[in-house]
Design a protein around this motif. Structure first.
Motif, PDB file in Angstrom:
ATOM      1  N   GLU A 181       0.831  -1.213   0.000  1.00  0.00           N
ATOM      2  CA  GLU A 181       0.000   0.000   0.000  1.00  0.00           C
ATOM      3  C   GLU A 181       0.860   1.256   0.000  1.00  0.00           C
ATOM      4  OE1 GLU A 181      -4.109  -1.438   2.277  1.00  0.00           O
ATOM      5  OE2 GLU A 181      -2.333  -0.923   3.458  1.00  0.00           O
ATOM      6  N   LEU A 182       1.977   1.216   0.726  1.00  0.00           N
ATOM      7  CA  LEU A 182       2.903   2.352   0.730  1.00  0.00           C
ATOM      8  C   LEU A 182       3.453   2.596  -0.668  1.00  0.00           C
ATOM      9  CD1 LEU A 182       4.621   4.519   2.117  1.00  0.00           C
ATOM     10  CD2 LEU A 182       6.268   2.738   2.704  1.00  0.00           C
ATOM     11  N   GLN A 183       3.840   1.533  -1.351  1.00  0.00           N
ATOM     12  CA  GLN A 183       4.365   1.669  -2.709  1.00  0.00           C
ATOM     13  C   GLN A 183       3.307   2.241  -3.649  1.00  0.00           C
ATOM     14  OE1 GLN A 183       5.616  -2.399  -3.313  1.00  0.00           O
ATOM     15  NE2 GLN A 183       7.719  -1.996  -2.640  1.00  0.00           N
ATOM     16  N   GLN A 184       2.063   1.812  -3.474  1.00  0.00           N
ATOM     17  CA  GLN A 184       0.974   2.340  -4.303  1.00  0.00           C
ATOM     18  C   GLN A 184       0.749   3.826  -4.022  1.00  0.00           C
ATOM     19  OE1 GLN A 184      -2.274  -0.267  -3.248  1.00  0.00           O
ATOM     20  NE2 GLN A 184      -1.759  -1.783  -4.815  1.00  0.00           N
ATOM     21  N   CYS A 185       0.804   4.203  -2.754  1.00  0.00           N
ATOM     22  CA  CYS A 185       0.633   5.612  -2.380  1.00  0.00           C
ATOM     23  C   CYS A 185       1.737   6.473  -2.982  1.00  0.00           C
ATOM     24  CB  CYS A 185       0.639   5.758  -0.852  1.00  0.00           C
ATOM     25  SG  CYS A 185      -0.844   5.135  -0.030  1.00  0.00           S
ATOM     26  N   VAL A 186       2.973   5.971  -2.933  1.00  0.00           N
ATOM     27  CA  VAL A 186       4.106   6.710  -3.497  1.00  0.00           C
ATOM     28  C   VAL A 186       3.891   6.939  -4.985  1.00  0.00           C
ATOM     29  CG1 VAL A 186       6.561   6.580  -4.065  1.00  0.00           C
ATOM     30  CG2 VAL A 186       5.778   5.943  -1.778  1.00  0.00           C
ATOM     31  N   ALA A 187       3.507   5.892  -5.707  1.00  0.00           N
ATOM     32  CA  ALA A 187       3.313   5.996  -7.162  1.00  0.00           C
ATOM     33  C   ALA A 187       2.197   6.983  -7.508  1.00  0.00           C
ATOM     34  CB  ALA A 187       3.003   4.620  -7.742  1.00  0.00           C
ATOM     35  N   ILE A 188       1.110   6.924  -6.769  1.00  0.00           N
ATOM     36  CA  ILE A 188      -0.026   7.810  -7.022  1.00  0.00           C
ATOM     37  C   ILE A 188       0.346   9.263  -6.728  1.00  0.00           C
ATOM     38  CG2 ILE A 188      -2.320   8.456  -6.140  1.00  0.00           C
ATOM     39  CD1 ILE A 188      -2.859   5.425  -5.809  1.00  0.00           C
ATOM     40  N   CYS A 189       1.055   9.477  -5.627  1.00  0.00           N
ATOM     41  CA  CYS A 189       1.434  10.842  -5.256  1.00  0.00           C
ATOM     42  C   CYS A 189       2.496  11.420  -6.190  1.00  0.00           C
ATOM     43  CB  CYS A 189       1.920  10.879  -3.806  1.00  0.00           C
ATOM     44  SG  CYS A 189       0.584  10.647  -2.592  1.00  0.00           S
ATOM     45  N   GLN A 190       3.414  10.589  -6.663  1.00  0.00           N
ATOM     46  CA  GLN A 190       4.409  11.063  -7.630  1.00  0.00           C
ATOM     47  C   GLN A 190       3.730  11.517  -8.923  1.00  0.00           C
ATOM     48  OE1 GLN A 190       6.936   7.545  -7.572  1.00  0.00           O
ATOM     49  NE2 GLN A 190       8.625   8.706  -6.690  1.00  0.00           N
ATOM     50  N   LYS A 191       2.711  10.774  -9.333  1.00  0.00           N
ATOM     51  CA  LYS A 191       1.981  11.153 -10.546  1.00  0.00           C
ATOM     52  C   LYS A 191       1.196  12.444 -10.326  1.00  0.00           C
ATOM     53  CE  LYS A 191      -1.155   9.263 -14.039  1.00  0.00           C
ATOM     54  NZ  LYS A 191      -1.967   8.084 -14.459  1.00  0.00           N
ATOM     55  N   ALA A 192       0.571  12.574  -9.148  1.00  0.00           N
ATOM     56  CA  ALA A 192      -0.214  13.772  -8.844  1.00  0.00           C
ATOM     57  C   ALA A 192       0.677  15.000  -8.681  1.00  0.00           C
ATOM     58  CB  ALA A 192      -1.034  13.544  -7.565  1.00  0.00           C
ATOM     59  N   ALA A 193       1.932  14.787  -8.261  1.00  0.00           N
ATOM     60  CA  ALA A 193       2.853  15.912  -8.048  1.00  0.00           C
ATOM     61  C   ALA A 193       3.085  16.696  -9.330  1.00  0.00           C
ATOM     62  CB  ALA A 193       4.184  15.405  -7.502  1.00  0.00           C
ATOM     63  N   GLU A 194       3.037  16.027 -10.472  1.00  0.00           N
ATOM     64  CA  GLU A 194       3.280  16.712 -11.747  1.00  0.00           C
ATOM     65  C   GLU A 194       2.248  17.818 -11.978  1.00  0.00           C
ATOM     66  OE1 GLU A 194       4.901  18.206 -14.779  1.00  0.00           O
ATOM     67  OE2 GLU A 194       5.885  16.568 -13.704  1.00  0.00           O
ATOM     68  N   LYS A 195       1.029  17.607 -11.490  1.00  0.00           N
ATOM     69  CA  LYS A 195      -0.004  18.641 -11.646  1.00  0.00           C
ATOM     70  C   LYS A 195       0.367  19.891 -10.849  1.00  0.00           C
ATOM     71  CE  LYS A 195      -4.983  19.466 -11.376  1.00  0.00           C
ATOM     72  NZ  LYS A 195      -6.309  18.909 -11.022  1.00  0.00           N
ATOM     73  N   ILE A 196       0.913  19.700  -9.644  1.00  0.00           N
ATOM     74  CA  ILE A 196       1.312  20.855  -8.824  1.00  0.00           C
ATOM     75  C   ILE A 196       2.526  21.547  -9.442  1.00  0.00           C
ATOM     76  CG2 ILE A 196       2.189  21.569  -6.568  1.00  0.00           C
ATOM     77  CD1 ILE A 196       0.446  19.523  -5.273  1.00  0.00           C
ATOM     78  N   PHE A 197       3.484  20.768  -9.932  1.00  0.00           N
ATOM     79  CA  PHE A 197       4.665  21.381 -10.557  1.00  0.00           C
ATOM     80  C   PHE A 197       4.276  22.166 -11.807  1.00  0.00           C
ATOM     81  CE2 PHE A 197       7.163  17.802  -8.442  1.00  0.00           C
ATOM     82  CZ  PHE A 197       7.575  18.622  -7.406  1.00  0.00           C
ATOM     83  N   GLN A 198       3.296  21.665 -12.549  1.00  0.00           N
ATOM     84  CA  GLN A 198       2.816  22.413 -13.718  1.00  0.00           C
ATOM     85  C   GLN A 198       2.150  23.711 -13.278  1.00  0.00           C
ATOM     86  OE1 GLN A 198       3.367  21.592 -17.047  1.00  0.00           O
ATOM     87  NE2 GLN A 198       2.685  23.727 -17.229  1.00  0.00           N
ATOM     88  N   PHE A 199       1.425  23.660 -12.160  1.00  0.00           N
ATOM     89  CA  PHE A 199       0.822  24.877 -11.597  1.00  0.00           C
ATOM     90  C   PHE A 199       1.909  25.880 -11.216  1.00  0.00           C
ATOM     91  CE2 PHE A 199      -0.397  27.149  -7.676  1.00  0.00           C
ATOM     92  CZ  PHE A 199      -1.453  27.908  -8.171  1.00  0.00           C
ATOM     93  N   TYR A 200       2.994  25.397 -10.595  1.00  0.00           N
ATOM     94  CA  TYR A 200       4.129  26.265 -10.258  1.00  0.00           C
ATOM     95  C   TYR A 200       4.657  26.964 -11.514  1.00  0.00           C
ATOM     96  CZ  TYR A 200       4.865  23.986  -5.633  1.00  0.00           C
ATOM     97  OH  TYR A 200       4.741  23.528  -4.345  1.00  0.00           O
ATOM     98  N   ARG A 201       4.887  26.162 -12.577  1.00  0.00           N
ATOM     99  CA  ARG A 201       5.460  26.716 -13.812  1.00  0.00           C
ATOM    100  C   ARG A 201       4.532  27.764 -14.424  1.00  0.00           C
ATOM    101  NH1 ARG A 201       7.469  21.254 -14.290  1.00  0.00           N
ATOM    102  NH2 ARG A 201       5.543  20.564 -15.293  1.00  0.00           N
ATOM    103  N   ASP A 202       3.244  27.451 -14.463  1.00  0.00           N
ATOM    104  CA  ASP A 202       2.274  28.395 -15.034  1.00  0.00           C
ATOM    105  C   ASP A 202       2.225  29.681 -14.218  1.00  0.00           C
ATOM    106  OD1 ASP A 202       1.719  26.494 -16.932  1.00  0.00           O
ATOM    107  OD2 ASP A 202      -0.137  25.802 -15.982  1.00  0.00           O
ATOM    108  N   LEU A 203       2.275  29.536 -12.893  1.00  0.00           N
ATOM    109  CA  LEU A 203       2.201  30.696 -12.000  1.00  0.00           C
ATOM    110  C   LEU A 203       3.403  31.622 -12.206  1.00  0.00           C
ATOM    111  CD1 LEU A 203       0.433  31.758  -9.582  1.00  0.00           C
ATOM    112  CD2 LEU A 203       2.119  30.696  -8.088  1.00  0.00           C
ATOM    113  N   VAL A 204       4.597  31.032 -12.245  1.00  0.00           N
ATOM    114  CA  VAL A 204       5.813  31.827 -12.443  1.00  0.00           C
ATOM    115  C   VAL A 204       5.828  32.460 -13.829  1.00  0.00           C
ATOM    116  CG1 VAL A 204       8.331  31.708 -12.619  1.00  0.00           C
ATOM    117  CG2 VAL A 204       7.150  30.505 -10.770  1.00  0.00           C
ATOM    118  N   SER A 205       5.392  31.711 -14.832  1.00  0.00           N
ATOM    119  CA  SER A 205       5.355  32.235 -16.199  1.00  0.00           C
ATOM    120  C   SER A 205       4.430  33.437 -16.307  1.00  0.00           C
ATOM    121  CB  SER A 205       4.897  31.125 -17.158  1.00  0.00           C
ATOM    122  OG  SER A 205       4.796  31.612 -18.465  1.00  0.00           O
TER     123      SER A 205
END
Length: 213
Positions: A181-205
């Motif tokens: 379950e921990l491994q599944q949580c890590v994989a799901i959160c790593q994938k979801a993190a890309e959405k936040i990083f894209q938000f960061y990039r858009d915000l700075v841009s």
């Protein structure tokens, strides 16, 4: 697995700090301020890098053990990404004020801290984000839980993830879960993190495109 709640961020709301940001996830809002690099007390001075402190202030009352635990994870995350060796014998302080908590508070604090560090212009190896997920009573994994969902969860896990290789920087957990379950949580959160990083990039841009107009 549900999607992340909507988030938004405002930079530079405070005039006295060197950097500030207000980060909102759903109805959870945290205001962050960064002071430094500045003069450090002799007792806290480190000869080869900056001293990094994190203060988390609850919405009401004084900080408790829960706040101190969150402070430690945020400090460890900041120390893993900020290039403190470029500012030896100085002090960097991150102050976080909880405005409203409707769940996933620690991840919101991490995101607010990262945005404030960026606003302060501090050199960093990479930016980072915080993602919280929970495992419910049916062992389903849900992202960005609210306060009500967290109370009913079998486990709540918060990860801080770097933007370069999407590696885990720090981890905070509560409850019981299996290794799988921990491994599944890590994989799901790593994938979801890309959405936040894209938000960061858009915000700075958007921010710097306005400055260039």
């Amino acid at each position: 697995m549900q999607l992340l709640r909507p988030f938004c961020c405002e930079h530079g709301l405070l005039s006295r700090p060197d950097g500030s940001a207000c980060f909102t996830q759903g109805d959870t809002t945290v205001l962050a301020a960064v002071y430094g690099p500045a003069e450090v007390k002799v007792s806290k001075e480190i000869f080869d890098k900056a001293t990094l402190d994190v203060l988390l202030k609850p919405k009401v009352g004084l900080p408790s053990v829960a706040e101190k635990s969150k402070e430690q994870m945020i400090r460890n995350t900041c120390e893993a990404t900020v290039l403190t060796a470029l500012h030896p014998r100085s002090s960097i302080t991150v102050v976080l004020q909880v405005i409203h908590d409707s769940g996933s508070l620690l991840s919101c604090c991490l995101n607010a801290a990262c945005m404030a560090l960026m606003d302060a212009g501090l050199p960093m190896k990479s930016v980072f984000c915080g993602i919280t997920c929970m495992i419910d009573s049916d062992r389903n994994i849900l992202l960005d839980p609210t306060t009500t969902m967290e109370k009913e969860a079998a486990a709540v896990l918060t990860f801080s993830i770097d933007s370069v290789e999407k590696q885990l920087l720090t981890l905070s957990t509560k409850g019981s879960y299996s290794v799988e379950e921990l491994q599944q949580c890590v994989a799901i959160c790593q994938k979801a993190a890309e959405k936040i990083f894209q938000f960061y990039r858009d915000l700075v841009s958007r921010r710097y495109s306005k400055l260039n107009e």
